[in-house]
Design a protein around this motif. Structure first.
Motif, PDB file in Angstrom:
ATOM      1  N   ALA A   1     -35.016  19.346  -8.884  1.00 34.35           N
ATOM      2  CA  ALA A   1     -35.222  20.925  -9.410  1.00 34.35           C
ATOM      3  C   ALA A   1     -36.235  19.956 -10.070  1.00 34.35           C
ATOM      4  CB  ALA A   1     -35.381  21.896  -9.291  1.00 34.35           C
ATOM      5  N   LEU A   2     -36.463  19.112 -11.198  1.00 32.21           N
ATOM      6  CA  LEU A   2     -37.669  18.376 -11.778  1.00 32.21           C
ATOM      7  C   LEU A   2     -38.501  17.534 -11.582  1.00 32.21           C
ATOM      8  CD1 LEU A   2     -35.146  18.515 -14.956  1.00 32.21           C
ATOM      9  CD2 LEU A   2     -36.697  20.566 -14.538  1.00 32.21           C
TER      10      LEU A   2
ATOM     11  N   VAL B   1     -27.961  15.163   1.094  1.00 29.10           N
ATOM     12  CA  VAL B   1     -28.771  15.076   1.294  1.00 29.10           C
ATOM     13  C   VAL B   1     -29.761  15.170   0.244  1.00 29.10           C
ATOM     14  CG1 VAL B   1     -30.036  16.903   2.894  1.00 29.10           C
ATOM     15  CG2 VAL B   1     -30.845  15.009   3.043  1.00 29.10           C
ATOM     16  N   ARG B   2     -29.654  16.726  -0.726  1.00 26.64           N
ATOM     17  CA  ARG B   2     -30.685  16.661  -1.570  1.00 26.64           C
ATOM     18  C   ARG B   2     -30.276  15.568  -2.316  1.00 26.64           C
ATOM     19  NH1 ARG B   2     -28.954  18.434  -6.224  1.00 26.64           N
ATOM     20  NH2 ARG B   2     -26.728  18.485  -5.790  1.00 26.64           N
ATOM     21  N   ALA B   3     -29.081  15.448  -2.939  1.00 23.74           N
ATOM     22  CA  ALA B   3     -28.916  14.751  -3.805  1.00 23.74           C
ATOM     23  C   ALA B   3     -29.289  12.679  -4.109  1.00 23.74           C
ATOM     24  CB  ALA B   3     -27.064  14.669  -4.194  1.00 23.74           C
ATOM     25  N   ALA B   4     -29.574  12.993  -2.975  1.00 19.98           N
ATOM     26  CA  ALA B   4     -29.507  11.475  -2.299  1.00 19.98           C
ATOM     27  C   ALA B   4     -31.066  11.434  -1.795  1.00 19.98           C
ATOM     28  CB  ALA B   4     -29.188  11.187  -0.443  1.00 19.98           C
TER      29      ALA B   4
ATOM     30  N   VAL C   1     -32.260   7.901  -4.126  1.00 18.11           N
ATOM     31  CA  VAL C   1     -33.346   7.034  -3.758  1.00 18.11           C
ATOM     32  C   VAL C   1     -35.005   7.165  -3.893  1.00 18.11           C
ATOM     33  CG1 VAL C   1     -33.611   5.484  -1.524  1.00 18.11           C
ATOM     34  CG2 VAL C   1     -30.860   6.578  -2.024  1.00 18.11           C
ATOM     35  N   LEU C   2     -35.369   8.144  -3.306  1.00 18.93           N
ATOM     36  CA  LEU C   2     -36.707   8.193  -3.871  1.00 18.93           C
ATOM     37  C   LEU C   2     -37.223   8.952  -4.951  1.00 18.93           C
ATOM     38  CD1 LEU C   2     -36.515   9.631   0.406  1.00 18.93           C
ATOM     39  CD2 LEU C   2     -36.915   7.940  -0.300  1.00 18.93           C
ATOM     40  N   GLY C   3     -36.547   9.762  -5.867  1.00 20.23           N
ATOM     41  CA  GLY C   3     -36.771  10.297  -6.962  1.00 20.23           C
ATOM     42  C   GLY C   3     -37.386  11.874  -6.939  1.00 20.23           C
ATOM     43  N   GLN C   4     -37.120  12.092  -5.236  1.00 21.30           N
ATOM     44  CA  GLN C   4     -37.985  13.606  -4.988  1.00 21.30           C
ATOM     45  C   GLN C   4     -36.832  14.358  -5.094  1.00 21.30           C
ATOM     46  OE1 GLN C   4     -39.489  11.986  -1.417  1.00 21.30           O
ATOM     47  NE2 GLN C   4     -41.327  10.585  -2.532  1.00 21.30           N
ATOM     48  N   SER C   5     -37.402  16.109  -5.142  1.00 19.98           N
ATOM     49  CA  SER C   5     -36.493  16.877  -4.743  1.00 19.98           C
ATOM     50  C   SER C   5     -36.985  17.308  -3.049  1.00 19.98           C
ATOM     51  CB  SER C   5     -37.416  18.379  -5.878  1.00 19.98           C
ATOM     52  OG  SER C   5     -36.935  19.302  -5.716  1.00 19.98           O
ATOM     53  N   PHE C   6     -35.271  17.814  -2.929  1.00 21.39           N
ATOM     54  CA  PHE C   6     -35.565  18.556  -1.329  1.00 21.39           C
ATOM     55  C   PHE C   6     -34.608  19.534  -1.478  1.00 21.39           C
ATOM     56  CE2 PHE C   6     -33.309  18.772   2.494  1.00 21.39           C
ATOM     57  CZ  PHE C   6     -34.226  17.947   3.324  1.00 21.39           C
TER      58      PHE C   6
ATOM     59  N   ASN D   1     -37.243  18.420   8.044  1.00 22.44           N
ATOM     60  CA  ASN D   1     -37.050  18.028   6.871  1.00 22.44           C
ATOM     61  C   ASN D   1     -35.633  17.285   7.354  1.00 22.44           C
ATOM     62  OD1 ASN D   1     -39.374  18.175   5.583  1.00 22.44           O
ATOM     63  ND2 ASN D   1     -38.673  19.888   4.562  1.00 22.44           N
ATOM     64  N   ASP D   2     -34.558  17.887   7.593  1.00 26.83           N
ATOM     65  CA  ASP D   2     -33.327  17.770   7.312  1.00 26.83           C
ATOM     66  C   ASP D   2     -33.229  16.176   8.050  1.00 26.83           C
ATOM     67  OD1 ASP D   2     -32.186  19.402   5.594  1.00 26.83           O
ATOM     68  OD2 ASP D   2     -31.197  20.372   7.467  1.00 26.83           O
ATOM     69  N   ALA D   3     -34.152  15.581   9.482  1.00 27.60           N
ATOM     70  CA  ALA D   3     -33.854  14.984  10.248  1.00 27.60           C
ATOM     71  C   ALA D   3     -34.907  13.571   9.552  1.00 27.60           C
ATOM     72  CB  ALA D   3     -33.882  14.829  11.666  1.00 27.60           C
ATOM     73  N   HIS D   4     -35.845  13.836   8.897  1.00 28.05           N
ATOM     74  CA  HIS D   4     -36.582  13.490   8.059  1.00 28.05           C
ATOM     75  C   HIS D   4     -36.294  12.254   7.379  1.00 28.05           C
ATOM     76  CE1 HIS D   4     -40.448  12.170   6.270  1.00 28.05           C
ATOM     77  NE2 HIS D   4     -40.713  11.170   6.628  1.00 28.05           N
TER      78      HIS D   4
END
Length: 207
Positions: A13-14, A144-147, A151-156, A182-185
């Motif tokens: 989340a950060l 997907v959230r942790a991945a 990998v992307l350094g982003q918050s899902f 979002n879930d497929a992208h």
């Protein structure tokens, strides 16, 4: 070797928010021409992010008629196929049954079970990225959230209210469209970055 630890929900989340697709890149075919355009675009893909949504069941013994929505995405666009449309069913059968196109997602065990029954066809070239991360040393269900964080350094982020909304509705809300896309992208974007990320991880661990 000790199991690698994926970022927690609080740690994720950060991070900066996941880069969502703009509304004009999210397609929900309704006409014959729109279905044709969707089919042609999906057929050209080398790989696609993949997920499904079903109307939630609230009563014991209630018949599960899902999945009701199939999401497929490239790193640039997403298509939301509502399976009450016969043409959506036809396209989904073709794409999910194609041995050439890789379909990538997270937590696909239920889809492997329910979709062949719903589509009356065998699924081919389906890859669960949870298993990929497990081979890298993470737990069995990175998700997907942790991945996205890894990998992307982003918050899902996911809305629980949207998760349990009516996915069999003929008209999807703006929140449903964003959530489903979002879930497929996300798996599609992760796939494009995965090789470089793995190489950087190996380089970093070798130092």
């Amino acid at each position: 070797m000790p199991q690698l630890k994926a970022p927690s929900k609080e740690e994720s989340a950060l991070l900066p928010p996941f880069a969502e697709l703009p509304e004009q890149a999210i397609h929900i075919p309704q006409t014959e021409a729109q279905f044709h355009a969707a089919h042609e675009a999906l057929r050209r893909a080398e790989f696609l992010g993949f997920d499904t949504e079903s109307k939630p069941l609230f009563n014991v013994g209630q018949h599960d008629s899902g999945p009701h929505l199939v999401q497929l995405a490239t790193p640039q666009q997403a298509w939301l196929l509502q399976l009450h449309h016969p043409l959506a069913l036809e396209i989904t059968r073709d794409i999910l049954g194609s041995p050439r196109i890789r379909k990538l997602g997270f937590g696909l065990d239920n889809d492997r079970h329910s979709l062949p029954r719903r589509l009356q066809t065998e699924l081919r070239n389906i890859e669960d990225l949870d298993r990929h991360f497990k081979r890298l040393g993470y737990g069995p269900s990175v998700g997907v959230r942790a991945a996205v964080a890894l990998v992307l350094g982003q918050s899902f982020r996911k809305s629980k209210r949207t998760t349990t909304s009516n996915w069999a509705a003929s008209q999807l809300t703006a929140a449903q469209r964003r959530y489903a896309a979002n879930d497929a992208h996300a798996p599609a974007v992760i796939q494009t970055a995965l090789m470089t990320w793995e190489r950087n991880q190996a380089t970093g661990s070798a130092r």
